[in-house]
Design an enzyme around this catalytic site. Structure first.
Site, PDB file in Angstrom:
ATOM      1  N   TYR A 124      32.536  31.993  14.508  1.00 33.67           N
ATOM      2  CA  TYR A 124      32.837  30.579  14.319  1.00 33.67           C
ATOM      3  C   TYR A 124      32.308  29.711  15.449  1.00 33.67           C
ATOM      4  O   TYR A 124      32.493  28.486  15.427  1.00 33.67           O
ATOM      5  CB  TYR A 124      34.346  30.356  14.228  1.00 33.67           C
ATOM      6  CG  TYR A 124      34.906  30.508  12.833  1.00 33.67           C
ATOM      7  CD1 TYR A 124      34.936  31.755  12.217  1.00 33.67           C
ATOM      8  CD2 TYR A 124      35.407  29.418  12.143  1.00 33.67           C
ATOM      9  CE1 TYR A 124      35.457  31.903  10.955  1.00 33.67           C
ATOM     10  CE2 TYR A 124      35.923  29.565  10.877  1.00 33.67           C
ATOM     11  CZ  TYR A 124      35.951  30.813  10.282  1.00 33.67           C
ATOM     12  OH  TYR A 124      36.465  30.951   9.028  1.00 33.67           O
ATOM     13  N   LYS A 191      37.265  45.454  14.473  1.00 37.43           N
ATOM     14  CA  LYS A 191      36.323  46.378  13.833  1.00 37.43           C
ATOM     15  C   LYS A 191      35.530  47.049  14.977  1.00 37.43           C
ATOM     16  O   LYS A 191      34.292  47.042  15.010  1.00 37.43           O
ATOM     17  CB  LYS A 191      35.402  45.588  12.873  1.00 37.43           C
ATOM     18  CG  LYS A 191      34.484  46.416  12.022  1.00 37.43           C
ATOM     19  CD  LYS A 191      35.138  46.963  10.781  1.00 37.43           C
ATOM     20  CE  LYS A 191      34.197  47.885  10.040  1.00 37.43           C
ATOM     21  NZ  LYS A 191      34.817  48.585   8.917  1.00 37.43           N
ATOM     22  N   ASP A 248      40.930  34.529   9.937  1.00 38.67           N
ATOM     23  CA  ASP A 248      40.804  33.591   8.828  1.00 38.67           C
ATOM     24  C   ASP A 248      41.002  34.313   7.496  1.00 38.67           C
ATOM     25  O   ASP A 248      41.775  33.882   6.635  1.00 38.67           O
ATOM     26  CB  ASP A 248      39.405  32.952   8.880  1.00 38.67           C
ATOM     27  CG  ASP A 248      39.261  31.867   7.839  1.00 38.67           C
ATOM     28  OD1 ASP A 248      40.242  31.152   7.585  1.00 38.67           O
ATOM     29  OD2 ASP A 248      38.160  31.736   7.266  1.00 38.67           O
TER      30      ASP A 248
END
Ligand code: NAD
Length: 355
Positions: A124, A191, A248
């Site tokens: 982002y 991750k 998100d």
């Protein structure tokens, strides 16, 4: 003393849901006045920018703001105003509670989660290079040289920065919130098996800081597994903290567990300012129909009232909301009802009078 709060109505369904929120807060007895500052596509046409400086100035002056959703053009056009506001005001913590109210139809029971999403970094950050530009070529050439890996010439590139600074402050925020809100568990979502540098750093920071909070159960979960766990047994989790993008996606998933986006509130919090907004977007196909559920925005208003220490007014609205859902008679289409946003709000305000 009255609190002056900046109100950004937004677009699409924004003006109607913020209108219902204002009406509810005014009926709650809270000492709040709203100062309206418009941002988004409409303003772009008038001012040549979708986020005029006076909007930021108003939030900086009042320190607290509440907004409706703002449409972001997909693929091209201006960058997200929502992301720009979070970055310009350094609202690094995105707090999104997902609590299932009794009476709302859901395959689950006892869901009471809080997502603490990092709000300023990750994919982002807005560092992007479009396909075929000289900048993209330059970035690709440097990265190929440094990494000894191939990137196709016709690629676009988005950069994913994750820092120790950014990770520490969001993870600390998650734990401090857990202590304050008497929560039992913090799960770091990542991750790091694939993105060893960036998500690896986030995970390493989470594990390091967890040692400072021995009374709280700390663990971590890979984001894909997290999605599956949340769908299977959400009641086992408590606070989830994540870098921006996973935060998100997981927020919308959690909204689905508690009845949908019409319910899920949010807060963007920094050291100086706080801006409250629903998780949902501007849902343009429902704009002007007085159809959507204003609860997510009203509940964002409850979070704002608690932030302003207007606890009595916040409790008054929250108790009335619980009663409206328990009763299940005057609810909007997304929860299986027929009420308009206005009818729902009228009923809620009536319940507040009886509380
Ligand atoms: P969206 O959240 O606007 O809507 C998705 C669907 O969720 C809707 O079609 C509707 O079925 C449901 N929904 C949303 N709000 C609801 C409500 N209050 N009551 C009942 N149902 C509701 O997502 P989208 O369609 O992907 O995005 C539309 C626009 O909103 C895009 O331009 C996007 O960039 C923007 N957006 C803005 C914000 C923000 O302002 N913070 C957040 C997300 C998306």
């Amino acid at each position: 003393m009255k609190h002056t709060v900046t109100l950004i109505p937004g677009d699409g369904i924004g003006p109607e849901v913020t209108g219902h929120m204002v009406r509810t807060i005014e009926a709650s007895g809270a000492k709040v006045v709203f100062e309206i500052a418009e941002a988004g596509e409409k303003v772009m046409k008038k001012e040549g920018t979708p986020l005029p400086e006076y909007v930021l100035d108003s939030v900086k002056k009042n320190k607290t703001a509440i907004k409706g959703p703002i449409t972001t053009p997909v693929g091209s056009g201006f960058r997200s105003i929502n992301v720009a506001l979070r970055q310009a005001l350094d609202l690094y913590a995105c707090l999104r509670p997902a609590k299932l109210y009794p009476g709302i139809s859901s395959p689950y029971k006892d869901v009471d989660l809080v997502i603490v999403r990092e709000n300023t970094e990750d994919l982002y950050a807005g560092i992007e290079f479009f396909k075929g530009t000289p900048e993209a070529k330059q970035v690709i050439d440097i990265v190929v040289e440094l990494s000894k890996k191939n990137i196709r010439e016709d690629s676009a590139v988005s950069i994913k920065p994750i820092s120790v600074y950014g990770s520490e402050r969001i993870i600390r925020f998650a734990y401090d919130y857990a202590v304050k809100d008497n929560r039992k568990r913090v799960t770091a979502v990542h991750k790091a098996n694939i993105m060893k540098a960036t998500d690896g750093l986030f995970l390493e920071t989470a594990r390091k800081l967890a040692k400072n909070y021995p009374s709280i159960r700390s663990d971590d979960c890979i984001v894909d597994n997290m999605c599956m766990q949340l769908v299977k047994k959400p009641q086992e989790y408590d606070i989830l903290t994540a870098p921006n993008l996973y935060g998100d996606i997981i927020s919308d998933l959690c909204a689905g567990l508690i009845g949908g986006l019409g319910i899920a509130p949010g807060a963007n919090i920094g050291d100086k300012y706080a801006l409250f907004e629903p998780v949902h977007g501007s849902a343009p196909k429902y704009a002007g129909m007085d159809k959507v559920n204003p609860t997510a925005t009203i509940s964002s208003g409850i979070l704002m009232l608690r932030h302003l220490k207007e606890e009595k007014a916040a409790d008054r609205i929250e108790n009335a909301l619980k009663e409206v859902f328990r009763e299940g008679k005057v609810i909007t289409y997304d929860l299986g009802g027929k009420a308009s946003g206005s009818e729902f709000t009228d009923h809620l305000i009536k319940k507040m009078g009886q509380a």
